[in-house]
Design an enzyme around this catalytic site. Structure first.
Site, PDB file in Angstrom:
ATOM      1  N   ASP A   1       7.991   3.407  -0.963  1.00 56.24           N
ATOM      2  CA  ASP A   1       9.044   3.735  -0.011  1.00 56.24           C
ATOM      3  C   ASP A   1       8.546   3.340   1.371  1.00 56.24           C
ATOM      4  OD1 ASP A   1      10.826   4.906   1.763  1.00 56.24           O
ATOM      5  OD2 ASP A   1      10.957   6.809   0.692  1.00 56.24           O
ATOM      6  N   HIS A   2       9.159   2.285   1.945  1.00 53.39           N
ATOM      7  CA  HIS A   2       8.650   1.747   3.204  1.00 53.39           C
ATOM      8  C   HIS A   2       8.962   2.640   4.404  1.00 53.39           C
ATOM      9  CE1 HIS A   2       6.680  -1.121   5.595  1.00 53.39           C
ATOM     10  NE2 HIS A   2       7.220  -2.238   5.149  1.00 53.39           N
ATOM     11  N   ARG A   3       9.726   3.701   4.212  1.00 57.88           N
ATOM     12  CA  ARG A   3       9.979   4.621   5.314  1.00 57.88           C
ATOM     13  C   ARG A   3       8.739   5.434   5.653  1.00 57.88           C
ATOM     14  NH1 ARG A   3      15.050   7.787   2.955  1.00 57.88           N
ATOM     15  NH2 ARG A   3      13.576   7.793   1.202  1.00 57.88           N
TER      16      ARG A   3
ATOM     17  N   PRO B   1      14.460   1.681   1.158  1.00 62.34           N
ATOM     18  CA  PRO B   1      13.809   0.387   1.435  1.00 62.34           C
ATOM     19  C   PRO B   1      12.445   0.326   0.750  1.00 62.34           C
ATOM     20  CG  PRO B   1      13.657   1.829   3.346  1.00 62.34           C
ATOM     21  CD  PRO B   1      14.515   2.544   2.358  1.00 62.34           C
TER      22      PRO B   1
ATOM     23  N   VAL C   1       5.448   4.785   3.686  1.00 63.92           N
ATOM     24  CA  VAL C   1       4.235   4.066   3.275  1.00 63.92           C
ATOM     25  C   VAL C   1       4.305   2.653   3.836  1.00 63.92           C
ATOM     26  CG1 VAL C   1       2.852   3.243   1.342  1.00 63.92           C
ATOM     27  CG2 VAL C   1       4.077   5.415   1.148  1.00 63.92           C
TER      28      VAL C   1
END
Length: 327
Positions: free
Chosen positions: A298-300, A126, A302
């Site tokens: 990487d939204h997991r 994501p 950051v």
């Protein structure tokens, strides 16, 4: 004058040993190619990445050839009288034109196949993006001043990223394989994308970009690019990056997004620096050189505030770049 001798055909070593460049070994492992079945075209029968790609792409391994006969034996085999028969000239390979490519299908090279697999893998992550505009007048002036000393803009950008990253460890960390935690890196290793002449790209790594001085960083970069395009990098020199930069400023790109490499937290897309009409807080109109930079994360691991704070730090470093030459 006599024609130049033809290029030596690939030969398997007489001692039976398999010798290959580090990059050729890595490619062979990734592509499932048996090195012992390939004749090397490099010095002393060394197998190169091109040999591996040839074997994988359907051309088969380069043919193994016997040693050439000794000059005396060759002379004995020649007719004892009469002029020697003229040797047919070898036709030079014709350059491929655009019209010749139309309606055809060309298989990926090994490099292009690796890039394709990584891009598909990146779709599982994501992502989100943050864009900023940065004034580059001082950076451009510094680049012009240091260019005669061998300092490149790429090294300056990598150094700026390295300095900014020291306060933002999440941006050069990585999500664990099972997506249950964060692995923080010991060092800041900035990888910069380089296009390859035969297709695909590679990301040579400028290790310890925050602490290496700008002159050594530039020397390192020149060496990495030269060896990358000769397919002579060791795996650690292109696979150990933990922050990535894709720079298309030299092509005049106004803005673009970069795809996040698998296993990384962020990649920075750098566009061209161009004169731009600006208005300051006092309403005065002027012209400044500005560039747009887009960060993909990487939204997991950051979040938006993490990315924004890093970009503000990077903006401050680039707009006041004197510290880039102090370390």
């Amino acid at each position: 004058p006599p024609p130049p001798p033809p290029a030596a055909a690939p030969q398997k070593r007489a001692d039976g040993r398999v010798i290959a460049t580090p990059y050729a070994k890595k490619l062979a492992k990734d592509l499932g190619v048996d090195l012992s079945s390939i004749a090397g075209s490099g010095p002393a029968g060394r197998i190169t990445a091109s040999d591996v790609e040839t074997a994988k792409s359907g051309g088969g391994a380069p043919a193994l050839v016997a040693s050439a006969p000794a000059p005396a034996a060759a002379a004995a085999a020649a007719p004892s009288s009469g002029p020697p028969a003229p040797k047919a000239a070898e036709a030079a390979p014709a350059a491929t034109t655009v019209s010749q490519l139309r309606g055809t299908t060309v298989p990926f090279s090994a490099m292009q196949s690796a890039v394709s697999k990584n891009m598909v893998e990146s779709l599982k992550v994501p992502e989100f993006r943050v864009a900023y505009t940065i004034t580059t007048d001082k950076l451009d002036a510094l680049s012009k001043k240091l260019k005669p000393k061998g300092v490149t803009m790429t090294a300056l950008l990598a150094k700026a990223a390295g300095v900014a990253l020291t306060k933002h460890p999440l941006l050069f960390a990585a999500c664990t394989g099972d997506a249950s935690g964060i692995t923080y890196a010991d060092n800041i290793n900035v990888a910069v994308a380089v296009s390859m002449p035969d297709g695909g790209l590679i990301t040579p790594v400028l290790k310890n970009a925050d602490t290496t001085d700008i002159y050594q960083l530039s020397r390192n970069w020149a060496d990495l690019v030269k060896r990358a395009r000769g397919k002579q990098l060791a795996p650690d020199e292109y696979s150990s990056g933990n922050f990535f930069i894709s720079n298309m400023g030299m092509f005049g790109a106004e803005a673009f997004d970069a795809i996040l490499p698998p296993g990384s937290a962020a990649i920075l897309a750098v566009a061209a620096s161009k004169p731009t009409v600006t208005v300051d807080a006092g309403g005065r109109i002027g012209v400044e050189r500005q560039m747009k930079v887009n960060l993909t994360c990487d939204h997991r691991i950051v979040y938006g505030t993490d990315a924004a704070n890093f970009m503000l730090e990077l903006k401050a470093v680039i707009e006041n770049p004197d510290q880039l030459t102090s370390a």
